[in-house]
Design an enzyme around this catalytic site. Structure first.
Site, PDB file in Angstrom:
ATOM      1  N   ILE A  20     -39.455 -16.422 -11.783  1.00  0.00           N
ATOM      2  CA  ILE A  20     -39.177 -17.862 -11.788  1.00  0.00           C
ATOM      3  C   ILE A  20     -40.406 -18.613 -11.267  1.00  0.00           C
ATOM      4  O   ILE A  20     -40.793 -19.654 -11.807  1.00  0.00           O
ATOM      5  CB  ILE A  20     -37.928 -18.169 -10.926  1.00  0.00           C
ATOM      6  N   ASP A  64     -46.604 -10.900   3.559  1.00  0.00           N
ATOM      7  CA  ASP A  64     -45.267 -10.329   3.686  1.00  0.00           C
ATOM      8  C   ASP A  64     -44.492 -11.330   4.546  1.00  0.00           C
ATOM      9  O   ASP A  64     -44.853 -11.574   5.699  1.00  0.00           O
ATOM     10  CB  ASP A  64     -45.359  -8.954   4.370  1.00  0.00           C
ATOM     11  N   VAL A  65     -43.448 -11.912   3.995  1.00  0.00           N
ATOM     12  CA  VAL A  65     -42.779 -13.025   4.694  1.00  0.00           C
ATOM     13  C   VAL A  65     -41.993 -12.583   5.936  1.00  0.00           C
ATOM     14  O   VAL A  65     -41.478 -13.427   6.659  1.00  0.00           O
ATOM     15  CB  VAL A  65     -41.877 -13.868   3.757  1.00  0.00           C
ATOM     16  N   ALA A  95     -32.937  -7.658  -0.611  1.00  0.00           N
ATOM     17  CA  ALA A  95     -31.985  -6.852   0.160  1.00  0.00           C
ATOM     18  C   ALA A  95     -32.177  -5.418  -0.300  1.00  0.00           C
ATOM     19  O   ALA A  95     -32.615  -5.178  -1.431  1.00  0.00           O
ATOM     20  CB  ALA A  95     -30.554  -7.306  -0.107  1.00  0.00           C
ATOM     21  N   TYR A 156     -23.157  -8.739  -5.240  1.00  0.00           N
ATOM     22  CA  TYR A 156     -24.227  -9.558  -4.643  1.00  0.00           C
ATOM     23  C   TYR A 156     -24.181  -9.441  -3.113  1.00  0.00           C
ATOM     24  O   TYR A 156     -25.195  -9.548  -2.435  1.00  0.00           O
ATOM     25  CB  TYR A 156     -24.109 -11.010  -5.119  1.00  0.00           C
ATOM     26  N   LYS A 163     -28.003 -16.189   0.991  1.00  0.00           N
ATOM     27  CA  LYS A 163     -28.189 -17.441   0.230  1.00  0.00           C
ATOM     28  C   LYS A 163     -27.407 -18.587   0.877  1.00  0.00           C
ATOM     29  O   LYS A 163     -27.870 -19.744   0.857  1.00  0.00           O
ATOM     30  CB  LYS A 163     -27.782 -17.269  -1.231  1.00  0.00           C
ATOM     31  N   LYS A 193     -33.067 -12.659 -16.287  1.00  0.00           N
ATOM     32  CA  LYS A 193     -33.510 -11.269 -16.267  1.00  0.00           C
ATOM     33  C   LYS A 193     -34.942 -11.152 -15.752  1.00  0.00           C
ATOM     34  O   LYS A 193     -35.891 -11.023 -16.499  1.00  0.00           O
ATOM     35  CB  LYS A 193     -33.376 -10.627 -17.654  1.00  0.00           C
ATOM     36  N   THR A 194     -35.074 -11.194 -14.449  1.00  0.00           N
ATOM     37  CA  THR A 194     -36.373 -11.024 -13.798  1.00  0.00           C
ATOM     38  C   THR A 194     -36.415  -9.639 -13.152  1.00  0.00           C
ATOM     39  O   THR A 194     -35.434  -8.893 -13.212  1.00  0.00           O
ATOM     40  CB  THR A 194     -36.553 -12.069 -12.686  1.00  0.00           C
TER      41      THR A 194
HETATM   42  P1  NAD Z   1     -38.880 -11.849  -8.793  1.00  0.00           P
HETATM   43  O1  NAD Z   1     -38.661 -10.396  -8.503  1.00  0.00           O
HETATM   44  O2  NAD Z   1     -39.846 -12.180  -9.839  1.00  0.00           O
HETATM   45  O3  NAD Z   1     -39.263 -12.626  -7.452  1.00  0.00           O
HETATM   46  C1  NAD Z   1     -38.857 -12.202  -6.167  1.00  0.00           C
HETATM   47  C2  NAD Z   1     -40.095 -12.236  -5.298  1.00  0.00           C
HETATM   48  O4  NAD Z   1     -39.779 -11.946  -3.935  1.00  0.00           O
HETATM   49  C3  NAD Z   1     -41.161 -11.220  -5.743  1.00  0.00           C
HETATM   50  O5  NAD Z   1     -42.374 -11.874  -6.012  1.00  0.00           O
HETATM   51  C4  NAD Z   1     -41.293 -10.321  -4.525  1.00  0.00           C
HETATM   52  O6  NAD Z   1     -42.586  -9.800  -4.359  1.00  0.00           O
HETATM   53  C5  NAD Z   1     -40.925 -11.293  -3.415  1.00  0.00           C
HETATM   54  N1  NAD Z   1     -40.640 -10.651  -2.140  1.00  0.00           N
HETATM   55  C6  NAD Z   1     -39.680  -9.732  -1.843  1.00  0.00           C
HETATM   56  N2  NAD Z   1     -39.823  -9.329  -0.562  1.00  0.00           N
HETATM   57  C7  NAD Z   1     -40.879 -10.003  -0.046  1.00  0.00           C
HETATM   58  C8  NAD Z   1     -41.539 -10.010   1.224  1.00  0.00           C
HETATM   59  N3  NAD Z   1     -41.109  -9.239   2.244  1.00  0.00           N
HETATM   60  N4  NAD Z   1     -42.614 -10.838   1.400  1.00  0.00           N
HETATM   61  C9  NAD Z   1     -43.046 -11.614   0.391  1.00  0.00           C
HETATM   62  N5  NAD Z   1     -42.480 -11.662  -0.839  1.00  0.00           N
HETATM   63  C10 NAD Z   1     -41.407 -10.846  -1.044  1.00  0.00           C
HETATM   64  O7  NAD Z   1     -37.413 -12.416  -9.161  1.00  0.00           O
HETATM   65  P2  NAD Z   1     -36.885 -13.912  -9.364  1.00  0.00           P
HETATM   66  O8  NAD Z   1     -35.584 -13.743 -10.061  1.00  0.00           O
HETATM   67  O9  NAD Z   1     -37.945 -14.761  -9.948  1.00  0.00           O
HETATM   68  O10 NAD Z   1     -36.543 -14.374  -7.871  1.00  0.00           O
HETATM   69  C11 NAD Z   1     -37.091 -15.531  -7.272  1.00  0.00           C
HETATM   70  C12 NAD Z   1     -36.021 -16.270  -6.468  1.00  0.00           C
HETATM   71  O11 NAD Z   1     -35.036 -16.780  -7.362  1.00  0.00           O
HETATM   72  C13 NAD Z   1     -35.282 -15.430  -5.433  1.00  0.00           C
HETATM   73  O12 NAD Z   1     -35.039 -16.205  -4.283  1.00  0.00           O
HETATM   74  C14 NAD Z   1     -33.972 -15.145  -6.138  1.00  0.00           C
HETATM   75  O13 NAD Z   1     -32.929 -14.885  -5.220  1.00  0.00           O
HETATM   76  C15 NAD Z   1     -33.775 -16.458  -6.846  1.00  0.00           C
HETATM   77  N6  NAD Z   1     -32.787 -16.469  -7.946  1.00  0.00           N
HETATM   78  C16 NAD Z   1     -32.877 -15.547  -8.944  1.00  0.00           C
HETATM   79  C17 NAD Z   1     -31.953 -15.572  -9.967  1.00  0.00           C
HETATM   80  C18 NAD Z   1     -31.981 -14.534 -11.063  1.00  0.00           C
HETATM   81  O14 NAD Z   1     -30.952 -14.330 -11.712  1.00  0.00           O
HETATM   82  N7  NAD Z   1     -33.095 -13.901 -11.333  1.00  0.00           N
HETATM   83  C19 NAD Z   1     -30.931 -16.527  -9.968  1.00  0.00           C
HETATM   84  C20 NAD Z   1     -30.880 -17.465  -8.922  1.00  0.00           C
HETATM   85  C21 NAD Z   1     -31.817 -17.429  -7.914  1.00  0.00           C
HETATM   86  O1  0WE Z   2     -31.100 -13.329  -6.173  1.00  0.00           O
HETATM   87  C1  0WE Z   2     -31.087 -12.493  -7.045  1.00  0.00           C
HETATM   88  C2  0WE Z   2     -31.827 -11.202  -6.850  1.00  0.00           C
HETATM   89  C3  0WE Z   2     -31.661 -10.684  -5.446  1.00  0.00           C
HETATM   90  C4  0WE Z   2     -32.171  -9.300  -5.173  1.00  0.00           C
HETATM   91  C5  0WE Z   2     -32.231  -8.293  -6.129  1.00  0.00           C
HETATM   92  C6  0WE Z   2     -32.690  -7.026  -5.776  1.00  0.00           C
HETATM   93  C7  0WE Z   2     -32.708  -5.885  -6.764  1.00  0.00           C
HETATM   94  C8  0WE Z   2     -33.679  -4.797  -6.376  1.00  0.00           C
HETATM   95  C9  0WE Z   2     -32.566  -9.010  -3.893  1.00  0.00           C
HETATM   96  N1  0WE Z   2     -33.006  -7.783  -3.530  1.00  0.00           N
HETATM   97  C10 0WE Z   2     -33.079  -6.797  -4.447  1.00  0.00           C
HETATM   98  N2  0WE Z   2     -33.512  -5.568  -4.033  1.00  0.00           N
HETATM   99  C11 0WE Z   2     -33.759  -4.551  -4.898  1.00  0.00           C
HETATM  100  O2  0WE Z   2     -34.125  -3.433  -4.480  1.00  0.00           O
HETATM  101  N3  0WE Z   2     -30.376 -12.754  -8.189  1.00  0.00           N
HETATM  102  C12 0WE Z   2     -29.581 -13.951  -8.277  1.00  0.00           C
HETATM  103  C13 0WE Z   2     -30.305 -11.811  -9.320  1.00  0.00           C
HETATM  104  C14 0WE Z   2     -29.084 -10.971  -9.127  1.00  0.00           C
HETATM  105  O3  0WE Z   2     -29.066 -10.003  -8.174  1.00  0.00           O
HETATM  106  C15 0WE Z   2     -27.816  -9.444  -8.193  1.00  0.00           C
HETATM  107  C16 0WE Z   2     -27.024 -10.081  -9.167  1.00  0.00           C
HETATM  108  C17 0WE Z   2     -27.841 -11.083  -9.767  1.00  0.00           C
HETATM  109  C18 0WE Z   2     -27.450 -12.033 -10.832  1.00  0.00           C
HETATM  110  C19 0WE Z   2     -27.299  -8.400  -7.413  1.00  0.00           C
HETATM  111  C20 0WE Z   2     -25.975  -7.984  -7.635  1.00  0.00           C
HETATM  112  C21 0WE Z   2     -25.195  -8.612  -8.588  1.00  0.00           C
HETATM  113  C22 0WE Z   2     -25.709  -9.664  -9.376  1.00  0.00           C
END
Ligand code: NAD
Ligand code: 0WE
Length: 256
Positions: A20, A64-65, A95, A156, A163, A193-194
């Protein structure tokens, strides 16, 4: 003329071309912003540096946050290079994989703490360090959240609790930095789908459910989030703060 001409943005969370944060970065660049990226570790760095280069992003810093030192170093460096900052994007969550399946009752103390630290507390730490450098006119902070903060979604689990904390952080931070003209919001995005979603069992099923049940009968794309982010980080939204804004094809309004 771009909506973000002259603005400087730090973006946390680009991992690959599906992130994203990457869609937000491209859109902000097109609208005239100067950008800095941070990356979590060396594995991610391999993908982030070429992406950054492809759109002319020169500041790419490790962070690293979970580390206060890392976060402080990022904003010290940004302050040195730019003198000021307008936009902060928090697009980070984590997580342990084993916490994201099965019963919520199995959430461990350590797993809870880690999910909260990376996915929720980190926003406070970032804003605290960014804030001394943020310009009073038009400063905007934006975080990414998911509707499972409000309602129970299978698997989740602890991320839903994290969240919920992130969204509360958005409100408290908005009040804390509002007097200095800085705004704090979140986008609650539909499933995408990321990389973070790729480890999730049944993602296909989730996407199918959304397509069938949302008012707009479609899933969202990364660009939909980026467009809303553009609005929330531009002066078009100058009196909007503390909110959670849905980009979910309307999913959240449905009862049955
Ligand atoms: P993504 O995997 O591309 O991004 C997640 C990022 O978190 C990665 O760049 C990863 O390196 C970073 N990260 C994890 N642990 C870290 C740490 N300790 N220090 C620094 N960075 C760290 O996936 P995304 O889907 O683009 O996720 C971005 C945000 O959007 C997240 O907050 C996620 O919860 C949120 N989100 C995702 C979805 C979805 O369906 N993909 C939906 C709603 C919200
Ligand atoms: O916020 C997210 C992703 C959160 C996430 C996903 C992972 C997968 C791999 C955080 N930590 C990890 N750690 C890993 O090792 N989303 C909104 C995408 C997402 O995650 C889910 C979902 C959806 C949608 C987890 C369970 C069920 C549905």
């Amino acid at each position: 003329m771009g909506l973000l001409d002259g603005k400087k943005a730090v973006i946390f969370g680009v991992a690959n071309e599906k992130s994203i944060a990457w869609a937000i970065a491209r859109t902000f660049r097109e609208e005239g912003a100067e950008l800095a990226f941070t990356y979590a570790n060396e594995a991610v760095a391999k993908r982030v540096f070429p992406l950054a280069e492809s759109i002319g992003v020169k500041l790419v810093l490790p962070c690293d946050v979970t580390s206060d030192d890392d976060i402080a170093r990022v904003f010290a460096e940004v302050g040195r290079e730019w003198g000021g900052l307008d936009i902060l994007i928090h697009s980070v969550a984590f997580a342990n994989r084993e916490e994201l399946k099965g019963s919520f009752l199995n959430t461990s103390r350590a797993g809870f703490a880690l999910a909260m630290d990376i996915s929720a507390y980190s926003l406070i730490a970032m804003v605290k360090e960014a804030y001394p450098f943020m310009n009073e006119r038009g400063g905007s902070v934006l975080a990414m959240t998911y509707y499972a903060s409000e309602k129970v979604f299978p698997n989740y689990n602890v991320m839903g609790v994290a969240k919920a904390a992130l969204e509360a952080n958005v409100r408290y931070l908005a009040e804390a930095v509002g007097p200095d003209g800085i705004r704090v919001n979140a986008i609650s995005a539909g499933p995408l789908k990321t990389l973070a979603a790729s480890g999730v069992g049944g993602f296909h099923q989730i996407a199918g459910h959304v397509e069938a049940k949302t008012p707009l009968r479609c899933n969202i794309e990364q660009q939909d989030v980026a467009n809303a982010a553009l609005f929330l980080c531009s002066d078009l939204s100058r009196r909007i703060t503390g909110g959670v804004h849905f980009v979910d094809s309307g999913y959240n309004i449905m009862g049955m």
